[in-house]
Design a protein around this motif. Structure first.
Motif, PDB file in Angstrom:
ATOM      1  N   LYS A  80      41.401 -18.134  -0.446  1.00  0.00           N
ATOM      2  CA  LYS A  80      41.440 -19.507  -0.946  1.00  0.00           C
ATOM      3  C   LYS A  80      42.880 -20.007  -1.064  1.00  0.00           C
ATOM      4  O   LYS A  80      43.189 -21.156  -0.723  1.00  0.00           O
ATOM      5  CB  LYS A  80      40.744 -19.577  -2.311  1.00  0.00           C
ATOM      6  N   ASP A  81      43.781 -19.135  -1.536  1.00  0.00           N
ATOM      7  CA  ASP A  81      45.173 -19.530  -1.731  1.00  0.00           C
ATOM      8  C   ASP A  81      45.897 -19.793  -0.408  1.00  0.00           C
ATOM      9  O   ASP A  81      46.906 -20.501  -0.389  1.00  0.00           O
ATOM     10  CB  ASP A  81      45.924 -18.466  -2.536  1.00  0.00           C
ATOM     11  N   ASN A  84      45.140 -23.488  -0.311  1.00  0.00           N
ATOM     12  CA  ASN A  84      45.681 -24.294  -1.406  1.00  0.00           C
ATOM     13  C   ASN A  84      47.181 -24.105  -1.613  1.00  0.00           C
ATOM     14  O   ASN A  84      47.887 -25.042  -1.977  1.00  0.00           O
ATOM     15  CB  ASN A  84      44.948 -23.962  -2.712  1.00  0.00           C
ATOM     16  N   LYS A  85      47.668 -22.865  -1.415  1.00  0.00           N
ATOM     17  CA  LYS A  85      49.085 -22.550  -1.673  1.00  0.00           C
ATOM     18  C   LYS A  85      49.641 -21.715  -0.519  1.00  0.00           C
ATOM     19  O   LYS A  85      49.940 -20.530  -0.689  1.00  0.00           O
ATOM     20  CB  LYS A  85      49.220 -21.771  -2.993  1.00  0.00           C
ATOM     21  N   LYS A 191      43.411 -28.173 -12.227  1.00  0.00           N
ATOM     22  CA  LYS A 191      43.621 -27.229 -11.121  1.00  0.00           C
ATOM     23  C   LYS A 191      42.444 -27.249 -10.150  1.00  0.00           C
ATOM     24  O   LYS A 191      42.622 -27.064  -8.941  1.00  0.00           O
ATOM     25  CB  LYS A 191      43.846 -25.815 -11.666  1.00  0.00           C
ATOM     26  N   ASN A 195      42.729 -27.876  -6.139  1.00  0.00           N
ATOM     27  CA  ASN A 195      42.322 -26.811  -5.216  1.00  0.00           C
ATOM     28  C   ASN A 195      40.997 -27.079  -4.518  1.00  0.00           C
ATOM     29  O   ASN A 195      40.341 -26.144  -4.048  1.00  0.00           O
ATOM     30  CB  ASN A 195      42.239 -25.478  -5.976  1.00  0.00           C
ATOM     31  N   ASP A 199      38.645 -24.337  -2.505  1.00  0.00           N
ATOM     32  CA  ASP A 199      37.403 -24.014  -3.210  1.00  0.00           C
ATOM     33  C   ASP A 199      36.184 -24.334  -2.346  1.00  0.00           C
ATOM     34  O   ASP A 199      35.206 -23.580  -2.312  1.00  0.00           O
ATOM     35  CB  ASP A 199      37.322 -24.802  -4.525  1.00  0.00           C
ATOM     36  N   LYS A 267      45.823 -34.894  -3.993  1.00  0.00           N
ATOM     37  CA  LYS A 267      46.413 -33.657  -4.493  1.00  0.00           C
ATOM     38  C   LYS A 267      47.790 -33.867  -5.093  1.00  0.00           C
ATOM     39  O   LYS A 267      48.118 -33.271  -6.129  1.00  0.00           O
ATOM     40  CB  LYS A 267      46.478 -32.622  -3.373  1.00  0.00           C
TER      41      LYS A 267
END
Length: 301
Positions: A80-81, A84-85, A191, A195, A199, A267
């Motif tokens: 997932k990250d 998102n990141k 958050k 995300n 997600d 975002k």
């Protein structure tokens, strides 16, 4: 000049620090000590609090469990990250998943070992805390609202254990705790808005995915309005020294937050809102000093 091998080692250490959110742990450790000195045991000599071995072990065990919690959360959120990141994920991946898991078990063992020097009850608490973080990371975080609620509860657990240690049951402590809990819960829900892409890709059932961003923003706004209640109580009803200035500033920031939340679209806006709440929480740690500016000087001897 550092050799290639030393540079790689340095990057791996930075990666591990990033995974365990070392900066967050330092802030939480400081917050536990400041809360102990200024709020939970204001009549105890400063040296006695600072050099209390049991308190040191409680803070150490808390830091170790929190660090291990970040590791297991990172382990389950790796895919997932990446969405998102992406930048942080590239740094985090310098440390292998196997090494992360090994570190996770070592940190948990050391935490329980430190707790064993305090009492059997401390061992039970930290064992339950470790299990709670794992269960949240593995299962509960995928459940809408319950996951946010559990995450916020786990976040204030380190303060709960210090509160129990000092057996301070004054109403003002609960009001402080409620203020912090509502802020953290709102931050957790922000958050989820940040995300959404990751997600959705990983089939997480968060509130903005199931009910839409508008419902999520309404609930966050409601939490912020509720947060104003303990803030006003701490200004009007309880003696918090010059810390009342912090709560006045918080009310102004939270009202600004509500306006920005209403106008937020994507975002980038949610990241700003997240940072506002993060700033309020971190500033709250240092503002504990304002409860009594002369307290440290008067209690050194």
């Amino acid at each position: 000049m550092l050799s290639r091998k030393n540079k790689l080692l340095l990057f791996k250490l930075l990666s591990l620090f990033s995974v365990v959110r070392g900066y967050n742990i330092l802030v939480i450790t400081l917050a536990q000590y400041l809360a102990s000195i200024y709020i939970l045991s204001p009549d105890v000599p400063l040296r006695q609090v600072v050099f209390d071995l049991n308190l040191f072990l409680i803070v150490t065990a808390s830091a170790l469990v929190i660090a291990s919690g970040y590791i297991i959360n990172n382990f389950y959120d790796a895919e997932k990250d990446l969405i998102n990141k992406p930048t942080k994920s590239m740094l985090d991946r310098l440390v292998s998943q196997r090494f992360k898991l090994t570190t996770y078990f070592i940190l948990n063992f050391l935490a329980v070992f430190a707790a064993s020097y305090i009492s059997f009850k401390a061992v039970l608490f930290f064992s339950a805390y470790i299990f709670g973080i794992w269960f949240y990371s593995h299962k509960l975080k995928r459940i809408p609202f319950l996951g946010n609620l559990v995450s916020a509860t786990l976040a204030i657990a380190p303060f709960f254990v210090v509160f129990v240690y000092y057996q301070n049951f004054k109403t003002v402590i609960f009001v402080h705790a409620l203020f912090l809990f509502l802020l953290i819960l709102a931050r957790e829900m922000i958050k989820d808005l940040e995300n959404m892409a990751g997600d959705m890709a990983q089939n997480y059932k968060t509130i903005p995915i199931i009910y839409g961003p508008k419902v999520s923003k309404f609930l966050i706004g409601l939490l912020i309005v509720l947060t104003l209640v303990p803030a006003l109580l701490l200004i009007k009803t309880f003696d918090v020294g010059y810390m009342y200035l912090y709560f006045v500033a918080c009310i102004a920031l939270l009202l600004l937050f509500l306006v920005l939340l209403w106008k937020s679209q994507g975002k980038r806006d949610y990241v700003w809102l997240h940072n506002i709440l993060k700033f309020i929480i971190v500033a709250g740690v240092f503002s504990i000093l304002l409860i009594d500016v002369d307290l440290v000087l008067n209690r050194i001897l």
